[in-house]
Motif scaffolding. Structure first.
Motif, PDB file in Angstrom:
ATOM      1  N   TYR A 292      42.824  33.659  -3.252  1.00 13.50           N
ATOM      2  CA  TYR A 292      42.533  34.297  -4.549  1.00 13.50           C
ATOM      3  C   TYR A 292      43.868  34.853  -5.019  1.00 13.50           C
ATOM      4  CZ  TYR A 292      39.803  37.375  -7.698  1.00 13.50           C
ATOM      5  OH  TYR A 292      39.227  38.008  -8.764  1.00 13.50           O
ATOM      6  N   ILE A 293      44.388  34.255  -6.089  1.00 10.26           N
ATOM      7  CA  ILE A 293      45.783  34.542  -6.456  1.00 10.26           C
ATOM      8  C   ILE A 293      45.920  34.984  -7.911  1.00 10.26           C
ATOM      9  CG2 ILE A 293      46.848  33.005  -4.743  1.00 10.26           C
ATOM     10  CD1 ILE A 293      46.995  30.867  -6.957  1.00 10.26           C
ATOM     11  N   ARG A 294      47.046  35.591  -8.198  1.00 11.87           N
ATOM     12  CA  ARG A 294      47.386  35.900  -9.586  1.00 11.87           C
ATOM     13  C   ARG A 294      47.602  34.573 -10.307  1.00 11.87           C
ATOM     14  NH1 ARG A 294      49.806  41.466 -10.558  1.00 11.87           N
ATOM     15  NH2 ARG A 294      48.741  42.626  -8.915  1.00 11.87           N
ATOM     16  N   ASN A 295      46.989  34.446 -11.449  1.00 16.35           N
ATOM     17  CA  ASN A 295      47.026  33.167 -12.163  1.00 16.35           C
ATOM     18  C   ASN A 295      48.442  32.866 -12.665  1.00 16.35           C
ATOM     19  OD1 ASN A 295      46.542  30.917 -13.648  1.00 16.35           O
ATOM     20  ND2 ASN A 295      44.751  31.750 -14.729  1.00 16.35           N
ATOM     21  N   PRO A 296      49.056  31.764 -12.192  1.00 16.35           N
ATOM     22  CA  PRO A 296      50.402  31.443 -12.678  1.00 16.35           C
ATOM     23  C   PRO A 296      50.409  31.101 -14.172  1.00 16.35           C
ATOM     24  CG  PRO A 296      49.602  29.739 -11.150  1.00 16.35           C
ATOM     25  CD  PRO A 296      48.560  30.819 -11.202  1.00 16.35           C
ATOM     26  N   ASP A 297      49.233  30.733 -14.724  1.00 16.06           N
ATOM     27  CA  ASP A 297      49.150  30.413 -16.154  1.00 16.06           C
ATOM     28  C   ASP A 297      49.019  31.724 -16.953  1.00 16.06           C
ATOM     29  OD1 ASP A 297      48.551  29.689 -18.702  1.00 16.06           O
ATOM     30  OD2 ASP A 297      46.777  28.476 -18.196  1.00 16.06           O
ATOM     31  N   GLN A 298      50.155  32.164 -17.489  1.00 17.57           N
ATOM     32  CA  GLN A 298      50.206  33.458 -18.185  1.00 17.57           C
ATOM     33  C   GLN A 298      49.395  33.462 -19.480  1.00 17.57           C
ATOM     34  OE1 GLN A 298      52.520  36.164 -17.217  1.00 17.57           O
ATOM     35  NE2 GLN A 298      52.725  35.061 -15.290  1.00 17.57           N
ATOM     36  N   THR A 299      49.066  32.260 -19.985  1.00 20.16           N
ATOM     37  CA  THR A 299      48.332  32.196 -21.251  1.00 20.16           C
ATOM     38  C   THR A 299      46.823  32.292 -21.019  1.00 20.16           C
ATOM     39  OG1 THR A 299      48.158  29.805 -21.146  1.00 20.16           O
ATOM     40  CG2 THR A 299      50.113  30.709 -22.277  1.00 20.16           C
ATOM     41  N   SER A 300      46.405  32.172 -19.753  1.00 17.81           N
ATOM     42  CA  SER A 300      44.970  32.164 -19.465  1.00 17.81           C
ATOM     43  C   SER A 300      44.382  33.573 -19.557  1.00 17.81           C
ATOM     44  CB  SER A 300      44.741  31.606 -18.060  1.00 17.81           C
ATOM     45  OG  SER A 300      43.407  31.805 -17.684  1.00 17.81           O
ATOM     46  N   GLU A 301      43.108  33.631 -19.932  1.00 16.89           N
ATOM     47  CA  GLU A 301      42.417  34.938 -19.968  1.00 16.89           C
ATOM     48  C   GLU A 301      42.068  35.408 -18.555  1.00 16.89           C
ATOM     49  OE1 GLU A 301      39.046  35.193 -22.419  1.00 16.89           O
ATOM     50  OE2 GLU A 301      40.216  34.990 -24.252  1.00 16.89           O
ATOM     51  N   GLU A 302      42.007  34.455 -17.642  1.00 17.27           N
ATOM     52  CA  GLU A 302      41.697  34.800 -16.240  1.00 17.27           C
ATOM     53  C   GLU A 302      42.969  35.260 -15.553  1.00 17.27           C
ATOM     54  OE1 GLU A 302      38.159  32.429 -14.315  1.00 17.27           O
ATOM     55  OE2 GLU A 302      39.776  31.114 -14.921  1.00 17.27           O
ATOM     56  N   LEU A 303      42.971  36.511 -15.137  1.00 18.43           N
ATOM     57  CA  LEU A 303      44.169  37.058 -14.496  1.00 18.43           C
ATOM     58  C   LEU A 303      44.263  36.612 -13.050  1.00 18.43           C
ATOM     59  CD1 LEU A 303      43.944  40.704 -15.878  1.00 18.43           C
ATOM     60  CD2 LEU A 303      45.175  38.755 -16.829  1.00 18.43           C
ATOM     61  N   LEU A 304      43.113  36.395 -12.435  1.00 20.66           N
ATOM     62  CA  LEU A 304      43.056  36.040 -11.015  1.00 20.66           C
ATOM     63  C   LEU A 304      42.182  34.803 -10.860  1.00 20.66           C
ATOM     64  CD1 LEU A 304      42.450  39.648  -9.719  1.00 20.66           C
ATOM     65  CD2 LEU A 304      44.515  38.316  -9.323  1.00 20.66           C
TER      66      LEU A 304
END
Ligand SMILES: O=C(O)CCC(=O)C(=O)O
Length: 286
Positions: free
Chosen positions: A194-206
Motif C-alpha cells: 500500500y503505497i503513496r500514489n506516484p501519479d500526482q494527478t490522481s485523486e487517490e493519494l494511496l
C-alpha cells in the motif's frame, strides 16, 4: 541459549506473552481508551473500513496526515450518509491513531516502558523505533471485520523488520473478534504493498500495487488471549479479525516497532516521519 520468543515467531509468525501488563495498567489504558471518543470530531466524521473501498481512507488527507497526530476514525455502521451518528458516541469509533505513543501520556508510558525495550532487545533489534500506534475499539454491534493482511503491506522495510505489538485490554475471544493467523505465512514474502500514489494527478493519494490475495478462511487459526497479554506479530504474518458478534467490547492498544539501523524503511509507505519529528527510538545497542 535458545530464545523461545524468537523461536515462536520464526515458527509461527507470532508469539504471545501472557500477563505482559498488570491488571492496574490494563485498567488505566482501558479507561484512557474509553475516554478518547470525548475528543472525537462532532462533524466531518471519517469512517475507517478495510472492506468498503468507497469509503476508503486512501482518498482522505485526514488519514495520510495522521502519522504524528491523534485522529479519530469511525465505524462504517456508526455514521449515516450525512455524517450523523447512528449509535451512541461512546461506541462509534473504529480506531484512533497514529501518534498515541508520543502524544498521549498514558499510551506513551507503556510504549516506552522497560518491558517493551526488553522485548525488543530479546528480539535482536539494534536501534528500534516506534513508527505508529493505534487504539482499536471493536465495539459490540458495530465493531467490524479487519480483513486479512500483512503489516508489511503498510510498513514495508528492507530487510523485513517491523514487529507489531498488540495488547488486548479486554479478553479477546472468538466471539468478540480475536486475532486469527495463518501460521507460517510470514515465510511467504510480502504479497502486496500500500503505497503513496506516484501519479500526482490522481485523486487517490494511496494505492495498492496488486489486488488482494485470496486467503481461505480454513487456513486461519484463532488466537484468543486474555486482557493484558502481548501478541507479537511478524510483519509478513497474514492475520485478520472477525466482526464483533458478542455483547462485549474488545478494545486493544497496538503499536509497530521498526529497525532503524541497517534497514531501509520504504519512502513509498503511507506513513512517513515528519522532517522535524523522526520516529522515536527506544534504545541503541552498542
Ligand atoms: O485489532 C484487530 O482486530 C486487528 C489489528 C491488526 O490486524 C493490526 O493492527 O495489524
Amino acid at each position: 541459549m535458545r530464545n523461545l520468543l524468537i523461536d515462536q515467531i520464526v515458527d509461527d509468525g507470532y508469539a504471545v506473552i501472557d500477563d505482559f501488563l498488570t491488571p492496574e495498567e490494563v485498567s488505566e489504558l482501558l479507561e484512557a481508551g474509553q475516554s478518547l471518543h470525548k475528543d472525537a470530531p462532532k462533524e466531518e466524521r471519517r469512517v475507517f473500513s478495510t472492506i468498503n473501498s468507497k469509503s476508503a481512507q486512501s482518498k482522505d488527507r485526514y488519514f495520510i496526515e495522521s502519522g504524528d497526530k491523534i485522529r479519530y476514525f469511525f465505524e462504517e455502521g456508526a455514521v449515516d450518509e450525512n455524517g450523523d451518528l447512528l449509535v451512541d458516541p461512546s461506541v462509534a469509533l473504529n480506531k484512533v491513531g497514529h501518534a498515541l505513543h508520543t502524544d498521549h501520556p498514558v499510551f506513551s508510558e507503556v510504549t516506552f516502558s522497560n518491558r517493551v525495550k526488553e522485548v525488543c532487545w530479546q528480539l535482536g533489534f539494534r536501534k528500534p523505533a516506534v513508527a505508529q500506534s493505534m487504539y482499536i475499539f471493536k465495539n459490540p454491534g458495530v465493531g467490524s471485520e479487519v480483513k486479512s493482511h500483512q503489516d508489511a503491506t503498510y510498513l514495508y522495510s528492507e530487510p523485513s523488520s517491523t514487529i507489531g505489538f498488540w495488547i488486548p485490554l479486554e479478553d479477546a475471544t472468538q466471539q468478540n473478534g480475536c486475532l486469527q493467523f495463518i501460521k507460517g505465512s510470514h515465510r511467504s514474502g510480502v504479497h502486496r504493498r500500500y503505497i503513496r500514489n506516484p501519479d500526482q494527478t490522481s485523486e487517490e493519494l494511496l494505492i495498492y500495487d496488486r489486488p488482494a490475495p485470496l486467503y481461505p478462511q480454513s487456513n486461519f487459526v484463532p488466537a484468543p488471549v486474555k486482557a493484558g497479554s502481548l501478541v507479537l506479530i511478524h510483519s509478513q504474518a497474514v492475520h485478520r479479525s472477525d466482526a464483533n458478534r458478542s455483547n462485549h467490547s474488545r478494545h486493544a492498544y497496538t503499536f509497530h516497532v521498526i529497525e532503524t539501523e541497517n534497514c531501509d524503511y520504504s519512502k513509498d509507505n503511507w506513513l512517513q516521519p515528519a522532517a522535524d519529528r523522526p520516529f522515536p527510538v527506544l534504545f541503541e545497542r552498542d
